[in-house]
Design a protein around this motif. Structure first.
Motif, PDB file in Angstrom:
ATOM      1  N   THR A  35       0.831  -1.209   0.000  1.00 18.69           N
ATOM      2  CA  THR A  35       0.000   0.000   0.000  1.00 18.69           C
ATOM      3  C   THR A  35       0.860   1.252   0.000  1.00 18.69           C
ATOM      4  O   THR A  35       0.572   2.233  -0.708  1.00 18.69           O
ATOM      5  N   ARG A  63       1.502   6.729  -7.066  1.00 17.67           N
ATOM      6  CA  ARG A  63       0.123   7.068  -7.448  1.00 17.67           C
ATOM      7  C   ARG A  63       0.044   7.831  -8.766  1.00 17.67           C
ATOM      8  O   ARG A  63      -1.033   7.892  -9.376  1.00 17.67           O
ATOM      9  N   ARG A  80     -11.731  -4.954  -6.860  1.00 17.39           N
ATOM     10  CA  ARG A  80     -10.986  -3.703  -6.876  1.00 17.39           C
ATOM     11  C   ARG A  80     -10.301  -3.520  -5.521  1.00 17.39           C
ATOM     12  O   ARG A  80     -10.848  -3.888  -4.480  1.00 17.39           O
ATOM     13  N   CYS A  81      -9.118  -2.982  -5.536  1.00 15.93           N
ATOM     14  CA  CYS A  81      -8.313  -2.849  -4.326  1.00 15.93           C
ATOM     15  C   CYS A  81      -8.493  -1.445  -3.759  1.00 15.93           C
ATOM     16  O   CYS A  81      -8.105  -0.462  -4.395  1.00 15.93           O
ATOM     17  N   GLN A  82      -9.076  -1.356  -2.605  1.00 13.73           N
ATOM     18  CA  GLN A  82      -9.276  -0.070  -1.950  1.00 13.73           C
ATOM     19  C   GLN A  82      -8.503  -0.047  -0.636  1.00 13.73           C
ATOM     20  O   GLN A  82      -8.676  -0.914   0.213  1.00 13.73           O
ATOM     21  N   ARG A  83      -7.653   0.939  -0.482  1.00 11.02           N
ATOM     22  CA  ARG A  83      -6.838   1.090   0.717  1.00 11.02           C
ATOM     23  C   ARG A  83      -6.800   2.555   1.116  1.00 11.02           C
ATOM     24  O   ARG A  83      -7.021   3.451   0.295  1.00 11.02           O
ATOM     25  N   THR A  84      -6.486   2.789   2.385  1.00 11.19           N
ATOM     26  CA  THR A  84      -6.279   4.141   2.892  1.00 11.19           C
ATOM     27  C   THR A  84      -4.883   4.218   3.476  1.00 11.19           C
ATOM     28  O   THR A  84      -4.499   3.372   4.293  1.00 11.19           O
ATOM     29  N   SER A 109      -6.999   8.143   0.126  1.00 10.55           N
ATOM     30  CA  SER A 109      -7.729   6.984  -0.380  1.00 10.55           C
ATOM     31  C   SER A 109      -7.114   6.508  -1.688  1.00 10.55           C
ATOM     32  O   SER A 109      -6.831   7.312  -2.585  1.00 10.55           O
ATOM     33  N   LEU A 110      -6.894   5.216  -1.786  1.00 10.74           N
ATOM     34  CA  LEU A 110      -6.323   4.615  -2.987  1.00 10.74           C
ATOM     35  C   LEU A 110      -7.271   3.549  -3.511  1.00 10.74           C
ATOM     36  O   LEU A 110      -7.723   2.682  -2.758  1.00 10.74           O
ATOM     37  N   THR A 111      -7.569   3.611  -4.798  1.00 10.26           N
ATOM     38  CA  THR A 111      -8.387   2.584  -5.450  1.00 10.26           C
ATOM     39  C   THR A 111      -7.644   2.103  -6.683  1.00 10.26           C
ATOM     40  O   THR A 111      -7.371   2.888  -7.600  1.00 10.26           O
ATOM     41  N   GLU A 131      -7.810  -2.432   5.792  1.00 16.70           N
ATOM     42  CA  GLU A 131      -7.790  -1.478   4.683  1.00 16.70           C
ATOM     43  C   GLU A 131      -7.000  -0.216   4.964  1.00 16.70           C
ATOM     44  O   GLU A 131      -6.851   0.625   4.078  1.00 16.70           O
ATOM     45  N   GLN A 132      -6.470  -0.047   6.174  1.00 13.66           N
ATOM     46  CA  GLN A 132      -5.742   1.172   6.511  1.00 13.66           C
ATOM     47  C   GLN A 132      -4.285   0.854   6.835  1.00 13.66           C
ATOM     48  O   GLN A 132      -3.984  -0.072   7.591  1.00 13.66           O
TER      49      GLN A 132
END
Length: 306
Positions: free
Chosen positions: A38, A45, A58-62, A72-74, A153-154
């Motif tokens: 991450t 980015r 889909r990969c969602q991370r903070t 926020s990253l998607t 996710e964080q």
């Protein structure tokens, strides 16, 4: 959950993807979006990014940066697009299985980078890629960046550092390097040096359930560090891979410089996750066995934390 129960073979007739037309922009897929994965996604980015997950979602991370700002990253799922880099940041023990799970897509990959702790998985991957006649360049890397997972996710960016990469075997490819990576010629030596320090700090902090700095300030822990560092240093000397520094002094210095940190092994133990010690202390034990050398302190720690 495993990545794949029966990994497909890489097609023998395959094309090599063309390099990015814009040298400043790389196409990068990240396999293993934990802490370091991450963090690298956040650093990259501005590039074209893809994520790889077990369920193809889909990969969602903070990412929480050092100013406590949340980003926020998607990442879209990698779907056979030609990419410049496939970066694997899984645990060392999951490396080969993870790579095998995307075997059919490897003809679309120009470079593979293993950015992990530990040693042993790099040669496993190299041998497997050769068997599959995969043309991708294999790189290995180490990072002193600090990051940890706050939850699934964080990820918290705990401290900036350096990330060095190098070709695992002698090759001379032309590759554009993503920002934040420094290419070196002695990556195997650097990985061994980091492994030696990790082999001292990680298991001790996990056994004593302490932060890194307590290995310096607590008399009992400090003595245990000295004894373990001596055994590890002697192991490397017997293997004819001597370290170019005093491991006791370096381990104490690193522990003091990262005093507030929890080692990755301690984090794994506290969250009841498998550790990477089989590819750190376990790697040393297996290497020593080939010369009939015993490493009693390493064995005892590994047994305690297995």
């Amino acid at each position: 959950m495993p990545y794949s129960s029966s990994p497909p073979q890489i097609p023998t007739a395959s094309r090599t993807p063309a390099p990015s037309t814009d040298e400043a922009t790389q196409s990068i897929a990240i396999l293993g979006l934990g802490a370091i994965g991450t963090l690298m996604a956040w650093h990259w980015r501005e590039h074209v990014l893809y994520g790889i997950t077990r369920d193809n979602s889909r990969c969602q991370r903070t990412l929480i940066d050092q100013q406590q700002t949340a980003h926020s990253l998607t990442l879209p799922t990698w779907q056979h697009e030609a990419i410049d880099w496939l970066v694997i940041t899984t645990k060392a023990s999951a490396t080969l299985e993870a790579l095998q799970s995307v075997a059919n897509q490897l003809p679309q990959v120009q470079n593979i980078l293993l950015l992990q702790n530990g040693m042993g998985q790099q040669q496993q991957v190299s041998d497997w890629l050769s068997q599959q006649q995969c043309s991708a360049n294999l790189w290995a890397g180490i990072s002193t960046e600090g990051a940890y997972r706050q939850n699934t996710e964080q990820v918290v960016y705990a401290g900036s550092g350096d990330t060095h990469i190098g070709l695992w075997q002698a090759q001379h490819p032309t590759a554009s390097i993503p920002n934040g990576l420094t290419v070196v010629d002695d990556i195997q030596q650097r990985i061994r040096a980091k492994l030696a320090i990790n082999a001292v700090i990680n298991p001790l902090t996990a056994v004593f359930r302490c932060r890194n700095g307590e290995l310096v300030s607590h008399d009992e822990y400090r003595q245990a560090l000295k004894e373990l560092a001596t055994e590890v240093q002697q192991c490397f000397e017997t293997l004819q891979q001597p370290l170019n520094f005093d491991l006791t002094e370096r381990s104490l210095a690193v522990a003091e410089a990262t005093a507030a940190n929890q080692s990755s092994t301690l984090q794994d133990v506290l969250h009841q996750r498998p550790t990477e010690l089989d590819y750190i202390n376990g790697y040393l034990i297996r290497q020593a066995q080939q010369l009939n050398i015993e490493l009693p302190l390493n064995r005892r720690l590994l047994a305690q934390l297995s």
